[in-house]
Write a protein that holds these residues in place. Structure first.
Motif, PDB file in Angstrom:
ATOM      1  N   GLN B 208       0.885  -1.409   0.169  1.00 50.35           N
ATOM      2  CA  GLN B 208       0.000   0.016  -0.035  1.00 50.35           C
ATOM      3  C   GLN B 208       0.681   1.359  -0.103  1.00 50.35           C
ATOM      4  O   GLN B 208       0.657   2.188  -0.699  1.00 50.35           O
ATOM      5  CB  GLN B 208      -0.837   0.073   1.218  1.00 50.35           C
ATOM      6  CG  GLN B 208      -1.969  -1.235   1.181  1.00 50.35           C
ATOM      7  CD  GLN B 208      -2.629  -1.344   2.476  1.00 50.35           C
ATOM      8  OE1 GLN B 208      -2.538  -0.628   3.389  1.00 50.35           O
ATOM      9  NE2 GLN B 208      -3.674  -2.259   2.594  1.00 50.35           N
ATOM     10  N   ASN B 211       2.475   1.577  -3.597  1.00 48.21           N
ATOM     11  CA  ASN B 211       1.357   2.055  -4.460  1.00 48.21           C
ATOM     12  C   ASN B 211       1.555   3.637  -4.185  1.00 48.21           C
ATOM     13  O   ASN B 211       1.177   4.386  -5.221  1.00 48.21           O
ATOM     14  CB  ASN B 211       0.288   1.425  -4.242  1.00 48.21           C
ATOM     15  CG  ASN B 211       0.237  -0.176  -4.711  1.00 48.21           C
ATOM     16  OD1 ASN B 211       1.182  -0.429  -5.364  1.00 48.21           O
ATOM     17  ND2 ASN B 211      -0.620  -0.709  -4.423  1.00 48.21           N
ATOM     18  N   LEU B 212       1.158   3.923  -2.932  1.00 46.54           N
ATOM     19  CA  LEU B 212       0.973   5.357  -2.779  1.00 46.54           C
ATOM     20  C   LEU B 212       1.964   6.155  -3.054  1.00 46.54           C
ATOM     21  O   LEU B 212       2.007   7.101  -3.763  1.00 46.54           O
ATOM     22  CB  LEU B 212       0.890   5.533  -1.069  1.00 46.54           C
ATOM     23  CG  LEU B 212       0.813   6.961  -0.440  1.00 46.54           C
ATOM     24  CD1 LEU B 212      -0.474   7.717  -1.151  1.00 46.54           C
ATOM     25  CD2 LEU B 212       0.922   7.181   1.086  1.00 46.54           C
ATOM     26  N   SER B 215       2.111   6.602  -6.949  1.00 49.23           N
ATOM     27  CA  SER B 215       1.090   7.508  -7.290  1.00 49.23           C
ATOM     28  C   SER B 215       1.193   8.725  -7.247  1.00 49.23           C
ATOM     29  O   SER B 215       0.935   9.642  -8.195  1.00 49.23           O
ATOM     30  CB  SER B 215      -0.356   7.061  -7.193  1.00 49.23           C
ATOM     31  OG  SER B 215      -0.581   7.460  -5.616  1.00 49.23           O
TER      32      SER B 215
END
Lengths: 314, 359, 321
Positions: B208, B211-212, B215
């Motif tokens: 997570q 991914n953060l 992005s």
């Protein structure tokens, strides 16, 4: 992946709202403290002491004697000895026929004022010096630590006596002397804490953000020192009160006729065989006060850091 | 991502493509001893001559064992440490000799995310105030505006903005790392140095956070230096990867190139030691055990620092210190390769070559 | 080890020197005229005499000259003469030292032995009646100012017992050890207890806490599971590890001990160094005060060095560097 998509996939912050959330460590400690019966009793007693000290004047008017007023009728026995507790003097009289109760009440004022002021002064000096020693690297640390070692290895009571003998006794001198011989212990603790906090990653984070030394010391280091310092202050107050009483007992503290528990006990020493009340009541006042502060300090420590063992197990 | 826009060959890129250019970075930590006057009795050579460029918009991964100097290098690039020698040019400015005051503007452009989500947040401060720190320190926004900005940031990193007044202890490890990310993002920096940002987290949370970070990189055009000892994490996030050993950069290449065709025996050993979740790949990769311990950075080996543990080491390796060179052909006059894959090794591992010392 | 010793001694000398300077400074800035004080009512009649005495004492010379004289005499073991009794300070100290030493050493032995024993007892049976009793004792001991405790002991064990016909405890005074050891101890029992109780309380708590921690450690459990007798485990393994912080605490307490001795001597009318210094302060008898303070400082410094060495002997992990 965009941020919105991320929102859907990322963990949803599922936090239970069981009451401890968002409450500062202080609020939590306060809640724990309020559940501690010993702390409540001691706290109430200390508040009472404070009130007695603050309203010593009206109280003594109510009782009917001023602290330095000699009762020429009932103040002394025909042998010239202190009069035992009676309707005239609830806790008896002293060697000069003065009301022991009123003098104990006024003594509270001296004890609390000197004890608290000296402890607070010592903590202030200790925190500043300890923070500087711990924060500004080995060179400063070496010098300041040696200084603290020297102060700590002073035979302090002897020194205090010598110092007062030169400067002349007064309340302010007494506060200064007590603070002077107490700050180094606080300084040492704060230094140790600061040294360990300095190595924490959040300090490095603050530095990487471009924070100044002053900002780091006050915003990041200091809040982490408040807990140990608070505990130490509560435990230092009774020590200072006893220190004050000891100086007064040795005749280098509060000068008669101003009453303090220490100089009352000193006067009582000559007649304790005939007048136990003269020794006992200021003695009890002194013991009860130190006991209350010691217990409260222990509870405060417990509330702030539940992991440490209590000084006085329940 | 980066595969869609292939990098032009090295040497032909315009110079302002490099956000960070570090040359000959050296960081020694003195070891002192003495009765009254301390004298230096030795040095820990944490970083010992590293050349490195970080390109705009890329993620540069740095891998290596514990104690190889990757974290120290990161702190040199961000000037948390003063350099013993060498130069770091950030966005056209030489920052290696600036003092604390002069570094202040630079601090806005470069941020760090730390390894320990527990240690990097002050437990006595509210989250809102922690994330607002960059604004407070650089006097950017005040009062209600700061609060609004902080809450925007919290939303951006996936935190509930209503938790503005909570304390770090009220959050899980992954959420704390989000707080760290929000703080790093506050001033919209050009570079974020992530020092093992996920190694303290559970594997499920790691994804997570990564991914953060990815992005956010897309949304804000960030450049990352990403340090980790977990090779699969680095493989996933990085465009280029550098391998460090005992204070030196021993190999640097595009991520796929490095993982598929490692040239340095150390990289080969490192990759073989890492587990891979794909059983097909796992069978192909055979483990190469390194003999001996990592030598002390106080007294590193002569010549190539890897030679005491290297299965390919020859006499020359203990005398001659290798420098980063492109390709695997070490003959004089060899054609330089243009893929930017460089290795500091006299006898690089050739494709298909099998290293001795495997199990 | 030798390097450590050298460093400790050097800092010790530095501390003593600093204290000598501070003591000297305190008395130099004193806003009073010693010669006038000494001569009393003669001073008013004869200003000439005041000046002569001032000259005699060297009080008219610049401060550093006075300090140099003071240091020089110090090195020759000459502490000067009491302004008050006109006796050599050295002989005054010689007379008072045995009393203070008897008091302090005896009390220290009592508080360490009793404190550690009670602490061990309460640690081996946590939450038992003994443990609670020990805790209560520690709590009260810590909160009792020395002089209050001393006077209460006098009231009950001397006065009340006297009234009841028991005359075992004397009301004060001192009998030298060489003269009559029994009388010596009899005269010192109450002062010893007075001086020991507060510190003893600290040791009870410290020992208890340390022992509980140590007894919970793996190696102690291993020793127990090997079948070692519980007592042996407690003392061989538990106490040895617990001793380190106790010894550290003792180093801190040495300075406190001297302060306690002053008060105790005052309560029980013992003419030791403490009482001597309090009287010297009242009489503004500076040579005596300076001598006692310096002596005390040397004592504290030496005691701390000894404690540091003990520390190393007890805990092999401590490397003296």
């Amino acid at each position: 992946m965009s941020t919105t998509e991320l929102f859907e996939s990322a963990e949803v912050p599922t936090i239970d709202t069981s009451g401890t959330l968002g409450r500062s460590p202080w609020q939590l400690a306060w809640a724990r403290l309020r559940r501690d019966r010993v702390a409540l009793v001691c706290g109430a007693f200390i508040v009472l002491l404070g009130l007695v000290a603050a309203f010593a004047g009206p109280l003594s008017k109510l009782i009917g004697w001023s602290p330095t007023q000699q009762d020429r009728i009932n103040g002394l026995t025909p042998d010239g000895l202190p009069a035992p507790p009676s309707v005239h003097h609830l806790l008896g009289t002293d060697n000069l026929g003065r009301d022991v109760l009123v003098r104990v009440i006024y003594g509270t004022r001296v004890s609390l004022a000197v004890g608290v002021a000296a402890a607070v002064a010592a903590v202030l000096i200790g925190v500043i010096v300890g923070l500087i020693a711990g924060y500004f690297g080995p060179a400063v640390d070496a010098i300041v630590s040696r200084l603290m070692d020297v102060v700590l290895s002073f035979p302090f009571l002897l020194f205090a006596i010598a110092l007062v003998s030169v400067v002349g006794p007064s309340e302010l001198v007494e506060i200064g002397v007590i603070a002077f011989f107490s700050w180094a212990a606080v300084g040492r603790i704060v230094r140790g804490q600061t040294l360990s906090i300095r190595e924490k990653e959040y300090i490095e984070a603050a530095r990487s953000l471009g924070a100044s030394d002053r900002r780091i010391m006050f915003v990041d280091v200091l809040p982490n020192l408040v807990a140990p310092v608070l505990v130490y202050t509560t435990l230092l107050i009774p020590v200072s009160i006893v220190f004050e009483a000891t100086l007064s007992y040795l005749g280098v503290g509060i000068i008669p006729p101003t009453p303090s528990w220490g100089n009352m006990i000193s006067d009582a020493q000559d007649v304790y065989q005939q007048a136990w009340w003269f020794l006992l009541f200021p003695g009890i006042a002194l013991i009860a006060t130190t006991l209350a502060f010691n217990l409260l300090g222990d509870s405060v420590r417990d509330a702030l850091d539940p992991r440490t063992e209590r000084l006085f197990a329940k | 991502m980066i595969e869609d826009t292939p990098q032009p060959p090295a040497g032909t890129r315009p110079a302002d493509d490099d956000l960070v250019r570090a040359t000959g970075v050296v960081k020694y930590f003195p070891i002192r001893r003495g009765i009254i006057f301390k004298h230096e009795i030795g040095q820990v050579r944490a970083v010992d001559g590293v050349d490195l460029t970080v390109r705009r918009g890329e993620t540069l991964g740095l891998v290596g064992e514990t104690g190889c100097g990757k974290s120290t290098l990161a702190r040199c690039l961000t000037r948390l440490y003063p350099l013993t020698a060498g130069q770091v040019v950030f966005d056209g400015t030489d920052i290696s000799t600036l003092n604390r005051g002069q570094l202040r503007p630079f601090r806005r452009d470069v941020q760090m995310i730390f390894q320990d989500p527990y240690g990097s947040l002050n437990p006595r401060r509210r989250v809102g105030s922690i994330i607002g720190d960059p604004f407070a320190i650089h006097g950017v926004a005040d009062g209600a505006e700061r609060k609004r900005k902080v809450q925007e940031l919290m939303e951006l990193v996936g935190l509930n903005p209503e938790h503005y007044n909570r304390f770090p202890a009220d959050f899980s490890g992954g959420q704390r790392q989000r707080i760290g990310v929000a703080r790093a993002l506050a001033l919209r920096p050009k570079l974020i140095v992530c020092d093992e940002p996920v190694s303290a987290l559970d594997v499920s949370i790691q994804a997570q956070i990564i991914n953060l970070l990815e992005s956010l990189q897309d949304d804000f055009g960030l450049t990352y230096v990403f340090i980790a000892h977990d090779l699969s994490v680095v493989e996933h996030v990085s465009d280029r990867v550098g391998v460090m050993y005992l204070g030196r950069l021993v190999e640097l290449a595009e991520v796929d190139e490095l993982y598929r065709h490692p040239h340095h025996p150390y990289t080969v050993a490192l990759l073989s030691a890492a587990g891979t979740p794909d059983p097909n790949k796992a069978r192909k990769r055979e483990r190469i055990l390194l003999t001996g311990d990592v030598p002390s950075p106080i007294d590193p080996p002569s010549g190539c620092r890897f030679h005491p543990r290297c299965p390919k080491a020859r006499d020359r390796c203990s005398v001659d210190d290798p420098v980063l060179m492109p390709g695997t052909d070490r003959r004089p006059g060899a054609e330089p390769t243009g893929d930017g894959h460089v290795t500091a090794c006299h006898y690089p591992v050739l494709p298909g070559e099998v290293l001795a010392g495997r199990t | 080890m030798v390097r450590f010793l050298i460093r400790r001694l050097l800092t010790g000398v530095l501390v003593v020197w600093l204290i000598s300077v501070i003591v000297f400074a305190i008395f130099f800035i004193a806003p009073h005229n010693v010669a006038q004080l000494l001569l009393g009512k003669f001073a008013a009649q004869n200003q000439q005499l005041v000046q002569t005495v001032t000259k005699q004492l060297g009080l008219d010379q610049p401060i550093w000259v006075q300090y140099a004289h003071f240091l020089n005499r110090l090195f020759h073991g000459d502490l000067g003469y009491s302004y008050y009794s006109h006796e050599p300070v050295t002989s005054l100290i010689k007379a008072a030292l045995p009393i203070t030493a008897s008091l302090a050493i005896g009390a220290a032995i009592i508080w360490v032995v009793a404190g550690v024993l009670i602490g061990v007892l309460s640690a081996t049976r946590p939450r038992s009646f003994t443990d609670r009793l020990a805790t209560l004792f520690a709590l009260i001991g810590l909160s009792f100012p020395t002089f209050v405790l001393g006077l209460l002991l006098l009231y009950f064990f001397f006065y009340q017992l006297h009234l009841a016909g028991v005359t075992f405890f004397p009301g004060g005074g001192y009998v030298p050890l060489t003269q009559n050891p029994g009388q010596w101890a009899q005269h010192l029992i109450l002062p010893w207890i007075t001086l020991a109780v507060a510190s003893m309380a600290v040791y009870v708590r410290l020992t208890r806490g340390q022992m509980l921690e140590v007894l919970g450690e793996d190696y102690v459990r291993t020793a127990r599971s090997k079948g070692l007798r519980p007592l042996r485990v407690t003392y061989r393994h538990g106490l040895r590890a617990a001793l380190v912080p106790i010894v550290t605490q003792f180093g801190i307490d040495v300075a406190t001990l001297l302060g306690g001795a002053i008060v105790t001597e005052q309560v029980f009318g013992l003419n030791g160094l403490g009482r001597m210094s309090v009287q010297a302060v009242t009489n503004q008898d500076e040579p005596v005060i300076i001598a006692v303070v310096l002596l005390a400082a040397v004592f504290v410094v030496v005691a701390n060095i000894v404690v540091d060495l003990l520390y190393a002997v007890l805990d092999p992990r401590v490397r003296l560097s």
